[in-house]
Design a protein around this motif. Structure first.
Motif, mmCIF file in Angstrom:
data_model
loop_
_atom_site.group_PDB
_atom_site.id
_atom_site.type_symbol
_atom_site.label_atom_id
_atom_site.label_comp_id
_atom_site.label_asym_id
_atom_site.label_seq_id
_atom_site.Cartn_x
_atom_site.Cartn_y
_atom_site.Cartn_z
ATOM 1 N N CYS A 82 0.813 -1.211 -0.011
ATOM 2 C CA CYS A 82 0.029 -0.115 0.167
ATOM 3 C C CYS A 82 0.941 1.283 -0.044
ATOM 4 N N HIS A 83 0.199 2.301 -0.373
ATOM 5 C CA HIS A 83 1.119 3.738 -0.337
ATOM 6 C C HIS A 83 0.386 4.442 0.351
ATOM 7 N N GLY A 84 1.195 5.461 1.209
ATOM 8 C CA GLY A 84 0.818 6.313 2.224
ATOM 9 C C GLY A 84 1.242 7.753 1.329
ATOM 10 N N VAL A 85 1.256 8.801 2.234
ATOM 11 C CA VAL A 85 1.524 10.043 1.858
ATOM 12 C C VAL A 85 2.642 10.489 2.996
ATOM 13 N N ARG A 86 3.833 11.033 2.157
ATOM 14 C CA ARG A 86 5.107 11.343 3.191
ATOM 15 C C ARG A 86 4.438 12.693 3.867
ATOM 16 N N ALA A 87 4.915 12.727 5.207
ATOM 17 C CA ALA A 87 4.779 14.038 5.915
ATOM 18 C C ALA A 87 5.094 15.196 5.413
ATOM 19 N N GLY A 88 4.432 16.356 5.340
ATOM 20 C CA GLY A 88 5.048 17.491 4.785
ATOM 21 C C GLY A 88 4.785 17.555 3.233
ATOM 22 N N ALA A 89 4.322 16.436 2.593
ATOM 23 C CA ALA A 89 4.631 16.304 1.007
ATOM 24 C C ALA A 89 3.703 17.362 0.514
ATOM 25 N N GLU A 92 4.252 19.949 -5.132
ATOM 26 C CA GLU A 92 5.692 20.019 -6.035
ATOM 27 C C GLU A 92 6.782 18.811 -5.856
ATOM 28 N N GLN A 93 6.515 18.332 -4.626
ATOM 29 C CA GLN A 93 7.447 17.149 -4.172
ATOM 30 C C GLN A 93 6.631 15.946 -3.824
ATOM 31 N N PHE A 94 5.689 15.590 -4.513
ATOM 32 C CA PHE A 94 4.777 14.355 -4.092
ATOM 33 C C PHE A 94 5.520 13.195 -4.437
ATOM 34 N N VAL A 95 5.869 12.376 -3.214
ATOM 35 C CA VAL A 95 6.313 11.035 -3.414
ATOM 36 C C VAL A 95 5.707 10.262 -2.332
ATOM 37 N N PRO A 96 4.958 8.875 -2.960
ATOM 38 C CA PRO A 96 4.232 8.168 -2.188
ATOM 39 C C PRO A 96 5.113 7.181 -1.086
ATOM 40 N N VAL A 97 4.656 6.705 -0.127
ATOM 41 C CA VAL A 97 5.293 6.192 1.022
ATOM 42 C C VAL A 97 4.828 4.914 0.896
ATOM 43 N N GLU A 98 5.884 3.671 0.589
ATOM 44 C CA GLU A 98 5.625 2.220 0.316
ATOM 45 C C GLU A 98 5.469 1.788 1.615
ATOM 46 N N LEU A 99 4.479 0.742 2.066
ATOM 47 C CA LEU A 99 4.239 0.280 2.982
ATOM 48 C C LEU A 99 3.791 -1.454 2.857
ATOM 49 N N ASP A 100 4.730 -2.417 2.961
ATOM 50 C CA ASP A 100 4.451 -3.766 2.944
ATOM 51 C C ASP A 100 3.752 -4.382 4.137
ATOM 52 N N LEU A 101 2.788 -5.258 3.825
ATOM 53 C CA LEU A 101 1.796 -5.698 5.119
ATOM 54 C C LEU A 101 1.763 -7.379 4.807
ATOM 55 N N PHE A 102 1.888 -8.071 5.838
ATOM 56 C CA PHE A 102 1.796 -9.443 5.679
ATOM 57 C C PHE A 102 0.536 -9.651 6.806
ATOM 58 N N LEU A 103 -0.618 -10.156 6.508
ATOM 59 C CA LEU A 103 -1.727 -10.341 7.447
ATOM 60 C C LEU A 103 -2.005 -11.726 7.687
ATOM 61 N N GLY A 104 -1.889 -12.444 8.660
ATOM 62 C CA GLY A 104 -2.087 -13.594 8.954
ATOM 63 C C GLY A 104 -3.192 -13.843 10.151
ATOM 64 N N GLN A 105 -3.667 -15.184 10.483
ATOM 65 C CA GLN A 105 -4.638 -15.526 11.345
ATOM 66 C C GLN A 105 -4.529 -14.924 12.717
ATOM 67 N N ASN A 106 -3.407 -14.561 13.446
ATOM 68 C CA ASN A 106 -3.258 -13.967 14.535
ATOM 69 C C ASN A 106 -1.803 -13.324 14.706
ATOM 70 N N PHE A 107 -1.411 -12.488 13.335
ATOM 71 C CA PHE A 107 -0.248 -11.669 13.398
ATOM 72 C C PHE A 107 -0.513 -10.637 11.959
ATOM 73 N N LEU A 108 0.206 -9.462 12.135
ATOM 74 C CA LEU A 108 0.387 -8.566 11.238
ATOM 75 C C LEU A 108 1.736 -8.130 11.180
ATOM 76 N N VAL A 109 2.480 -8.051 10.047
ATOM 77 C CA VAL A 109 3.869 -7.782 9.842
ATOM 78 C C VAL A 109 3.768 -6.618 8.967
ATOM 79 N N THR A 110 4.500 -5.389 9.363
ATOM 80 C CA THR A 110 4.528 -4.335 8.575
ATOM 81 C C THR A 110 5.980 -3.930 8.292
ATOM 82 N N SER A 111 6.217 -3.589 7.317
ATOM 83 C CA SER A 111 7.790 -3.010 6.789
ATOM 84 C C SER A 111 7.895 -1.672 5.953
#
Length: 360
Positions: A82-89, A92-111
């Motif tokens: 998923c893509h978020g928005v950089r703080a203060g973007a 003129e300087q819009f660059v998305p912030v990439e976020l990787d997520l792993f969703l399981g039955q009892n866990f969530l991993v974000t990177s």
């Protein structure tokens, strides 16, 4: 940096070590959140491959940044980008912030390789009251995606304000568009296109999650994700509106510049049209034939100058009447006769009676 949170027995455990992850994952009553902030390849390999045993393709996509949003199912877990928005973007300087997520039955991993405001907000909520972590990994996923969608709105407002400013500048420029303004318009168009692609694909991801096409998302979380989907749809509509407005600003600049160019060409054409007959006259009187009629005429030179002046005045009058030199003069409108003026001041019924009597 690796940060691990666990919700077990109604208590949030923070600062859990990596060596305790197998124990937490084996406990079906515990909910585990692992956040990898700017992880090194060794840290990512240790957590993602050795501890969780994720598929090598999903690990490769996590390590290779600047990926487009996507969603894939790998049996016991769901992997998404998923893509978020950089703080203060800004626009003129819009660059998305990439976020990787792993969703399981009892866990969530974000990177993520840079700071994520949605992760920060979710972390603060977890530390205060347990946040969405106590309701399960899908609820925590919803909290993160909802924060990402909310952060699009102020950036889109900045886009709209800047486009309105460019529109005012185009009107006030008077047909003299600056090269910097044109460059900024093209830069904004590229930023909006990048934003549109990200929002569109992320909308498709959230739609699939809200329809429960994939595992690990319950009915309550699916209902909440529909609201996130609505936010992303509105964001996509705003992006389309801004792109149309920006296209209109660019067209207006080109139209004003083209109009000014036409005015300049019209002035040059007028000068050329005036100089052409003068050159003709000067060319004729400049020929050195022996038997020319006015060759030895005493008044030949004043006559040639007078002919040039008369030709110039005639052409100017003609251009003026044709509308090339402003609007042609119109005769002043004559005032209506006193009888008609008096009749116009009467009520409608009285005018009808007067008209019927005059007709009879």
């Amino acid at each position: 940096m690796i940060e691990i949170f666990a919700w077990r027995g109604g208590v949030v455990e923070r600062g859990v070590g990596i060596d305790r992850l197998p124990e937490l994952l084996a406990d079906t009553g515990a909910v585990t959140w692992v956040d990898l902030a700017e992880p090194t390849p060794d840290e990512a390999q240790r957590v993602l491959a050795e501890t969780f045993g994720f598929h090598p393709l999903s690990i490769e996509d996590t390590l290779l940044r600047r990926q487009q949003p996507k969603l894939e199912e790998f049996g016991r877990y769901v992997y998404m980008i998923c893509h978020g928005v950089r703080a203060g973007a800004g626009p003129e300087q819009f660059v998305p912030v990439e976020l990787d997520l792993f969703l399981g039955q009892n866990f969530l991993v974000t990177s993520h390789d840079e700071r994520s405001r949605s992760i920060d907000e979710a972390r603060e909520a977890v530390l205060r009251t347990g946040g969405a972590l106590r309701r399960g990994p899908a609820a925590l996923l919803h909290a993160i995606l909802d924060a990402q969608a909310d952060h699009y709105e102020p950036v889109l407002d900045q886009f709209g304000q800047r486009i309105e400013q460019l529109e005012r500048e185009a009107i006030e420029a008077g047909g003299r568009p600056r090269q910097e303004t044109l460059g900024e318009i093209l830069s904004l168009k590229r930023s909006l296109l990048r934003l549109r692609r990200g929002v569109e694909r992320q909308t498709h991801i959230v739609l699939r999650l809200s329809r429960r096409e994939l595992a690990h998302v319950g009915p309550e979380e699916a209902l909440l994700l529909r609201d996130v989907h609505d936010h992303l749809v509105r964001a996509a509509e705003l992006v389309d509106q801004h792109r149309e407005m920006l296209g209109s600003v660019l067209e207006m600049q080109m139209a004003v510049a083209s109009q000014r160019l036409n005015e300049v060409l019209k002035v040059l054409t007028i000068f050329s049209s005036i100089m052409l007959p003068l050159s003709l006259i000067a060319g004729i009187y400049g020929m050195n034939f022996e038997f020319m009629p006015e060759l030895r005429w005493r008044w030949g030179y004043p006559f040639a100058l007078g002919l040039m002046a008369a030709t110039t005045m005639g052409l100017l009058v003609y251009f003026r009447r044709s509308g090339w030199l402003g609007e042609p003069a119109r005769p002043a409108a004559k005032p209506p006769p006193p009888e008609l003026a008096e009749l116009a001041r009467l009520p409608e019924d009285a005018r009808r009676q007067v008209a019927s009597k005059s007709g009879g």
